[in-house]
Design a protein around this motif. Structure first.
Motif, short mmCIF file in Angstrom:
data_model
loop_
_atom_site.label_atom_id
_atom_site.label_comp_id
_atom_site.label_asym_id
_atom_site.label_seq_id
_atom_site.Cartn_x
_atom_site.Cartn_y
_atom_site.Cartn_z
N UNK A 29 59.96 -44.13 -96.40
CA UNK A 29 59.48 -42.92 -96.86
C UNK A 29 60.50 -41.50 -96.47
N UNK A 30 60.47 -41.73 -94.90
CA UNK A 30 61.00 -40.80 -94.46
C UNK A 30 63.48 -40.57 -94.81
N UNK A 31 63.47 -41.92 -95.04
CA UNK A 31 65.07 -41.70 -94.95
C UNK A 31 65.42 -41.60 -97.22
N UNK A 32 64.70 -42.20 -97.46
CA UNK A 32 64.91 -42.04 -99.16
C UNK A 32 63.81 -40.84 -99.41
N UNK A 33 63.35 -40.06 -98.59
CA UNK A 33 62.62 -38.14 -99.12
C UNK A 33 63.72 -37.21 -99.02
N UNK A 34 65.05 -37.85 -97.85
CA UNK A 34 65.44 -36.74 -97.42
C UNK A 34 66.66 -35.99 -98.03
N UNK A 35 66.97 -37.49 -99.82
CA UNK A 35 68.21 -36.18 -100.36
C UNK A 35 66.57 -35.45 -101.68
#
Length: 298
Positions: A29-35
Motif C-alpha cells: 500500500x505504501x509503495x503503490x501510494x507513493x506515485x
C-alpha cells in the motif's frame, strides 16, 4: 465413524491455507501510494504557487511600487488611498454580492421546488429555456441589458449590477435546486401534508433543512461570481464612487501615465481572494454534499 459424521467433519473443516503476512499488504500500500502522493502534491503546488507568489510580492520591497524599503504594507496603503478608498469599494462589492446571493437563493429555491414537485403545462420547455441562458455568451447580453436598465432607471446602479449577475446565475442555481429536491422522497411532503402542512409549510418546515447543502452550494457560487465579476460593473457603472473592488483594482493598475502598479495590483488580488478562500474553507463540507445531491437518487 459413520458416513454422515465423516461428511459433516469434511464440511466444517477449517481452511488451512496460509494468509499473507500483514506487513506485506502494508508495504504494498505504501509503495503503490507513493506515485499518488507525489502527483497530488505536485498538482497542489502548481495551483498554490501563484497565490503564494502574489501574497509574498504584495509585501516584499520592489522598485516602482509603494513598498520600496523593507517588507511591509505599503502596497495595501496605496490601495486603501486610491480615489474613494478601498472601504468604499469593498462595501460596494459586498452589497452587490449579498443582494445577488439573496435573490439567487430565493428565486432558485422556489423555482427548483416548483420544477421538482409540481406538474404544469410547459414545465420541461420552461426549464430548458432557463438552461438555454448558459448557451449565450455573457458579454453579448450586457449591451441589451444596459439599454433595459437605463430605461427603468437602474443604469449606473449597484442594484442593476446585482440583477444582471443574478440572471446569469439562475440557470445553474435552478438546476442544482431541482436535483436537490428530486433527491428527497416525496413521502416527506405527503407526511407533512397529512400532519396539516400546506405546500408552503412542507417547503419551509420539512424540505428546506433537507436541501441545505444545495442552498449552500448555490449561495457560494453566487457569491464568488458576484464578488469577482468584472464585466457587468465595467459596462453598467460609470461613477467612480460606485465601482466594485475588481473594477477599482483594474483601474488602479494604470493610474500613472499607463505604468502598471504591480504592487498595488497584487495587494488588490490578495484582498479579493481572502473572502473567497475563507468562505470555501468554512462551507467546504456542505459544498461537497450539495454537489452530491441527486447522485444516489433512486
Amino acid at each position: 465413524m459413520t458416513q454422515s459424521q465423516t461428511l459433516t467433519r469434511t464440511i466444517v473443516a477449517p481452511n488451512h491455507q496460509p494468509t499473507p503476512p500483514r506487513y506485506r499488504s502494508t508495504a504494498a500500500r505504501v509503495i503503490f501510494g507513493i506515485p499518488y502522493w507525489v502527483f497530488t502534491t505536485a498538482l497542489a503546488l502548481i495551483f498554490l504557487y501563484p497565490l503564494i507568489w502574489t501574497g509574498v510580492s504584495s509585501l516584499s520591497p520592489v522598485a516602482g511600487t509603494s513598498q520600496t524599503d523593507g517588507w511591509g504594507f505599503g502596497n495595501y496603503a496605496a490601495l486603501g488611498e486610491y480615489q474613494a478608498g478601498i472601504w468604499v469599494y469593498l462595501g460596494n462589492s459586498l452589497f452587490v454580492s449579498v443582494l445577488t446571493v439573496a435573490l439567487t437563493l430565493f428565486i432558485s429555491l422556489l423555482g427548483g421546488y416548483a420544477f421538482a414537485r409540481f406538474s404544469f403545462p410547459g414545465k420541461n420547455a420552461l426549464f430548458l429555456l432557463t438552461l438555454a441562458i448558459l448557451m449565450v455568451p455573457y458579454a453579448t447580453l450586457l449591451i441589451p441589458l444596459y439599454v433595459i436598465l437605463n430605461a427603468i432607471g437602474l443604469q449606473n446602479s449597484l442594484v442593476g449590477v446585482a440583477l444582471v449577475i443574478t440572471m446569469f446565475q439562475l440557470p445553474f442555481s435552478m438546476f442544482m435546486m431541482r436535483i436537490s429536491f428530486e433527491s428527497i422522497p416525496k413521502e416527506m411532503d405527503e407526511a407533512a401534508m397529512v400532519d396539516g402542512c400546506s405546500s408552503w409549510g412542507a417547503l419551509w418546515r420539512v424540505l428546506l433543512p433537507a436541501v441545505k447543502p444545495g442552498l449552500v452550494t448555490v449561495g457560494l457560487f453566487a457569491f464568488l461570481t458576484a464578488w469577482n465579476d468584472f464585466m457587468a460593473p465595467l459596462i453598467l457603472i460609470n461613477d467612480t464612487n460606485r465601482m466594485t473592488l475588481p473594477l477599482a483594482v483594474a483601474n488602479l493598475r494604470g493610474q500613472v501615465q499607463g505604468v502598471v502598479d504591480y504592487g498595488a495590483t497584487e495587494a488588490g488580488v490578495v484582498v479579493l481572494a481572502l473572502p473567497c478562500i475563507l468562505l470555501f474553507l468554512i462551507l467546504q463540507r456542505h459544498y461537497v454534499r450539495g454537489f452530491m445531491s441527486g447522485a444516489f437518487k433512486g
